[in-house]
Motif scaffolding. Structure first.
Motif, PDB file in Angstrom:
ATOM      1  N   LEU A   1      -1.781  12.794  -3.089  1.00 54.94           N
ATOM      2  CA  LEU A   1      -1.581  11.508  -3.747  1.00 54.94           C
ATOM      3  C   LEU A   1      -0.144  11.018  -3.575  1.00 54.94           C
ATOM      4  O   LEU A   1       0.105   9.828  -3.313  1.00 54.94           O
ATOM      5  CB  LEU A   1      -1.923  11.642  -5.229  1.00 54.94           C
ATOM      6  N   ILE A   2       0.813  11.923  -3.681  1.00 52.36           N
ATOM      7  CA  ILE A   2       2.227  11.555  -3.512  1.00 52.36           C
ATOM      8  C   ILE A   2       2.507  11.165  -2.069  1.00 52.36           C
ATOM      9  O   ILE A   2       3.234  10.195  -1.798  1.00 52.36           O
ATOM     10  CB  ILE A   2       3.123  12.722  -3.968  1.00 52.36           C
ATOM     11  N   ILE A   3       1.935  11.896  -1.112  1.00 53.35           N
ATOM     12  CA  ILE A   3       2.110  11.545   0.300  1.00 53.35           C
ATOM     13  C   ILE A   3       1.548  10.157   0.578  1.00 53.35           C
ATOM     14  O   ILE A   3       2.151   9.359   1.299  1.00 53.35           O
ATOM     15  CB  ILE A   3       1.439  12.608   1.191  1.00 53.35           C
ATOM     16  N   SER A   4       0.405   9.832  -0.022  1.00 55.78           N
ATOM     17  CA  SER A   4      -0.179   8.501   0.146  1.00 55.78           C
ATOM     18  C   SER A   4       0.715   7.430  -0.464  1.00 55.78           C
ATOM     19  O   SER A   4       0.846   6.332   0.088  1.00 55.78           O
ATOM     20  CB  SER A   4      -1.570   8.450  -0.491  1.00 55.78           C
ATOM     21  N   ALA A   5       1.335   7.739  -1.595  1.00 54.24           N
ATOM     22  CA  ALA A   5       2.234   6.773  -2.223  1.00 54.24           C
ATOM     23  C   ALA A   5       3.482   6.537  -1.382  1.00 54.24           C
ATOM     24  O   ALA A   5       4.047   5.441  -1.386  1.00 54.24           O
ATOM     25  CB  ALA A   5       2.625   7.264  -3.622  1.00 54.24           C
ATOM     26  N   ILE A   6       3.918   7.564  -0.657  1.00 54.88           N
ATOM     27  CA  ILE A   6       5.098   7.418   0.204  1.00 54.88           C
ATOM     28  C   ILE A   6       4.755   6.706   1.500  1.00 54.88           C
ATOM     29  O   ILE A   6       5.477   5.798   1.944  1.00 54.88           O
ATOM     30  CB  ILE A   6       5.706   8.806   0.510  1.00 54.88           C
ATOM     31  N   GLY A   7       3.649   7.086   2.132  1.00 56.75           N
ATOM     32  CA  GLY A   7       3.358   6.597   3.475  1.00 56.75           C
ATOM     33  C   GLY A   7       2.328   5.504   3.570  1.00 56.75           C
ATOM     34  O   GLY A   7       2.359   4.709   4.522  1.00 56.75           O
ATOM     35  N   GLY A   8       1.392   5.423   2.633  1.00 56.88           N
ATOM     36  CA  GLY A   8       0.316   4.448   2.724  1.00 56.88           C
ATOM     37  C   GLY A   8       0.781   3.048   2.359  1.00 56.88           C
ATOM     38  O   GLY A   8       1.193   2.827   1.218  1.00 56.88           O
ATOM     39  N   PRO A   9       0.714   2.081   3.262  1.00 60.62           N
ATOM     40  CA  PRO A   9       1.233   0.729   2.961  1.00 60.62           C
ATOM     41  C   PRO A   9       0.559   0.086   1.757  1.00 60.62           C
ATOM     42  O   PRO A   9       1.231  -0.524   0.919  1.00 60.62           O
ATOM     43  CB  PRO A   9       0.941  -0.048   4.247  1.00 60.62           C
ATOM     44  N   GLY A  10      -0.772   0.216   1.643  1.00 58.71           N
ATOM     45  CA  GLY A  10      -1.474  -0.431   0.544  1.00 58.71           C
ATOM     46  C   GLY A  10      -1.089   0.139  -0.808  1.00 58.71           C
ATOM     47  O   GLY A  10      -0.721  -0.606  -1.727  1.00 58.71           O
ATOM     48  N   LEU A  11      -1.184   1.452  -0.954  1.00 63.69           N
ATOM     49  CA  LEU A  11      -0.830   2.092  -2.228  1.00 63.69           C
ATOM     50  C   LEU A  11       0.651   1.925  -2.518  1.00 63.69           C
ATOM     51  O   LEU A  11       1.049   1.724  -3.674  1.00 63.69           O
ATOM     52  CB  LEU A  11      -1.200   3.571  -2.180  1.00 63.69           C
ATOM     53  N   ARG A  12       1.483   1.970  -1.485  1.00 62.93           N
ATOM     54  CA  ARG A  12       2.919   1.800  -1.691  1.00 62.93           C
ATOM     55  C   ARG A  12       3.229   0.412  -2.235  1.00 62.93           C
ATOM     56  O   ARG A  12       4.051   0.264  -3.150  1.00 62.93           O
ATOM     57  CB  ARG A  12       3.646   2.044  -0.368  1.00 62.93           C
ATOM     58  N   ARG A  13       2.581  -0.623  -1.698  1.00 60.22           N
ATOM     59  CA  ARG A  13       2.806  -1.987  -2.204  1.00 60.22           C
ATOM     60  C   ARG A  13       2.320  -2.119  -3.649  1.00 60.22           C
ATOM     61  O   ARG A  13       2.982  -2.747  -4.477  1.00 60.22           O
ATOM     62  CB  ARG A  13       2.095  -3.003  -1.320  1.00 60.22           C
ATOM     63  N   LEU A  14       1.144  -1.534  -3.934  1.00 60.84           N
ATOM     64  CA  LEU A  14       0.608  -1.623  -5.300  1.00 60.84           C
ATOM     65  C   LEU A  14       1.548  -0.975  -6.303  1.00 60.84           C
ATOM     66  O   LEU A  14       1.836  -1.543  -7.364  1.00 60.84           O
ATOM     67  CB  LEU A  14      -0.760  -0.946  -5.347  1.00 60.84           C
ATOM     68  N   LEU A  15       2.042   0.210  -5.977  1.00 59.94           N
ATOM     69  CA  LEU A  15       2.913   0.926  -6.907  1.00 59.94           C
ATOM     70  C   LEU A  15       4.312   0.331  -6.980  1.00 59.94           C
ATOM     71  O   LEU A  15       5.079   0.670  -7.886  1.00 59.94           O
ATOM     72  CB  LEU A  15       2.992   2.397  -6.495  1.00 59.94           C
ATOM     73  N   SER A  16       4.642  -0.543  -6.043  1.00 55.57           N
ATOM     74  CA  SER A  16       5.957  -1.186  -6.053  1.00 55.57           C
ATOM     75  C   SER A  16       5.940  -2.531  -6.765  1.00 55.57           C
ATOM     76  O   SER A  16       6.981  -3.196  -6.835  1.00 55.57           O
ATOM     77  CB  SER A  16       6.453  -1.374  -4.613  1.00 55.57           C
ATOM     78  N   THR A  17       4.789  -2.948  -7.288  1.00 63.12           N
ATOM     79  CA  THR A  17       4.718  -4.211  -8.017  1.00 63.12           C
ATOM     80  C   THR A  17       5.486  -4.102  -9.331  1.00 63.12           C
ATOM     81  O   THR A  17       5.730  -2.996  -9.842  1.00 63.12           O
ATOM     82  CB  THR A  17       3.266  -4.595  -8.301  1.00 63.12           C
TER      83      THR A  17
END
Length: 472
Positions: free
Chosen positions: A292-308
């Motif tokens: 889950l953490i790797i996805s938050a670091i590298g995944g563009p979609g999840l990264r954008r969502l968590l950066s809102t």
């Protein structure tokens, strides 16, 4: 061998702040759900669990469990702390360990103490005298309170956590912080063996569940996070390669889904009626959190969502929310013991959010300032203490030499005794000059990172590729 860092490596991974904020909100929802007797019975084993087909059953045993996965969120906090807290120490060979320890103790200890005192104040103002059908509420209520119950609650290492149930995890954050040098050495040594670390984490967690060893159960996620920190440049470079291909549309959603599934596997497997060896489903938790953490670091979609902005605000106040939400829930239940669950949730949830903001500004942020100031002063204070200790040594040496000179004719010894401490200090100074050479930062920067805040949910999540950061 040092791995190259990506060309443009941000000093702060905002998505990890957002992930921490979402995890803290999940913990809040989880503890609110434990006010329901059937849900509390599913977790505590006390009482009648929810009947299949009911809303409460789906909240525990279906994918809806992800909204209530408070226990799993704590595993995410632990892996995050392993990554964020270990990273600055890996980036510099001359990491200031004295400043780190001073800041870390204050950064965890001051908010911890503030949360306990806040819980005590609420119990004094609103005694929790009424029994409740929820086993979880009944276990943690305090009809009476005296100082002999408060003292162990203030013990961050081996105390009791009934006054504020969420504080149990701070104990493991603190122990990991004390053992950080060992974790850093292990993380660097094992970074190329990360697949084996993943397999070993499953086996060790399974053994810990079967044997009841809390040490192995709760420190294993920190090691997984430390190995992630050691591999962060390679991980980011691999993510960039994936993101330049169409495979990113498949890889990252699958990684996110796999991480969430592995985290909640015990409950999802129970809902499907699957029979597993005892403790095996829970053994995949650290690996699921890492995915889950790797996805938050590298995944563009999840990264954008968590950066809102909403996720970032949740991340900012997540540590304070984590520390104070259980006493707020218990107080609302004590004030209205017969009211329905929707009423309790609609009052306690927003109240916890508001009080968390106040606690952040009154306690947590001042603890940041205090920790940073103490960390800056600590090396100078130690040097001053060493100098004050060494001055009598020099005076004693001159006096001894003079006395010996005057007594030589009488056969007195001329040996000058130098206390061992001055020799050790001199050797340490020489060693420090030898070690403090070129930067150990992978990208070659020589800027010194400050001590990070913990991610668990404590403090801001700051990833330091040799850039100053803010505990976790």
């Amino acid at each position: 061998m040092t791995d190259p860092a990506p060309a443009a490596q941000p000093s702060r991974l905002a998505s990890l702040d957002g992930l921490r904020g979402v995890a803290a909100l999940v913990v809040l929802v989880y503890h609110l759900s434990l006010v329901l007797p059937a849900v509390a019975a599913a977790y505590t084993g006390l009482g009648t669990p929810p009947a299949p087909g009911t809303a409460q059953w789906y909240a525990v045993y279906s994918p809806l469990h992800w909204l209530f996965a408070g226990q799993e969120a704590v595993v995410v906090f632990f892996v995050l702390s392993g990554l964020v807290v270990a990273l600055p120490a890996m980036r510099r060979v001359d990491h200031d360990w004295l400043a780190y320890y001073v800041a870390r103790v204050l950064r965890l200890g001051v908010p911890f103490t503030g949360a306990v005192l806040f819980a005590v104040l609420l119990v004094v103002l609103v005694p929790q005298v009424h029994r409740h059908p929820s086993a979880w509420v009944d276990i943690h209520r305090f009809p009476q309170l005296d100082w002999r119950q408060v003292v162990p609650a203030l013990d961050m290492v081996s105390g009791t956590y009934l006054l504020d149930n969420a504080l149990w995890s701070i104990r493991w954050e603190f122990l990991f912080s004390l053992l950080l040098p060992l974790f850093v050495v292990a993380g660097v040594a094992l970074r190329r063996w990360w697949p084996l670390v993943g397999v070993a984490s499953v086996l060790v967690t399974y053994a810990a569940v079967q044997s009841g060893s809390q040490t192995y159960l709760y420190l294993t996620p920190f090691l997984v996070g430390t190995v992630l920190a050691a591999n962060l440049p390679r991980l980011q470079a691999a993510a960039e390669r994936i993101n330049r291909t169409r495979a990113r549309h498949l890889v990252w959603p699958l990684a996110t889904l796999a991480g969430m599934t592995l985290l909640s596997l015990p409950w999802l497997a129970g809902g499907l009626g699957l029979v597993w060896p005892g403790g095996l489903p829970a053994s995949f938790g650290p690996v699921g959190a890492a995915l889950l953490i790797i996805s938050a670091i590298g995944g563009p979609g999840l990264r954008r969502l968590l950066s809102t902005r909403p996720c970032q605000l949740a991340g900012r106040y997540s540590f304070s929310l984590y520390l104070i939400h259980v006493p707020v829930i218990m107080t609302v239940v004590a004030m209205w013991p017969t009211r329905s669950f929707p009423f309790i949730a609609l009052v306690a949830g927003p109240a916890a959010l508001v009080i968390a903001v106040v606690f952040h500004h009154l306690v947590e942020r001042p603890s940041h300032t205090l920790a940073q100031d103490a960390a800056r002063r600590a090396p100078g204070a130690l040097r001053a203490w060493v100098e004050r200790t060494a001055q009598p040594t020099a005076s004693t040496r001159r006096t001894t030499t003079a006395d010996a000179s005057g007594a030589t004719g009488a056969g007195a010894s001329t040996e000058t005794r130098v206390p061992a401490f001055s020799v050790v200090s001199s050797a340490a100074s020489s060693t420090a000059q030898t070690v403090a050479g070129p930067s150990g930062v992978p990208d070659g920067s020589t800027r010194t990172p400050t001590v990070p805040s913990p991610s668990s949910p404590a403090g801001s999540v700051t990833v330091v590729p040799a850039v100053s950061s803010s505990d976790a």
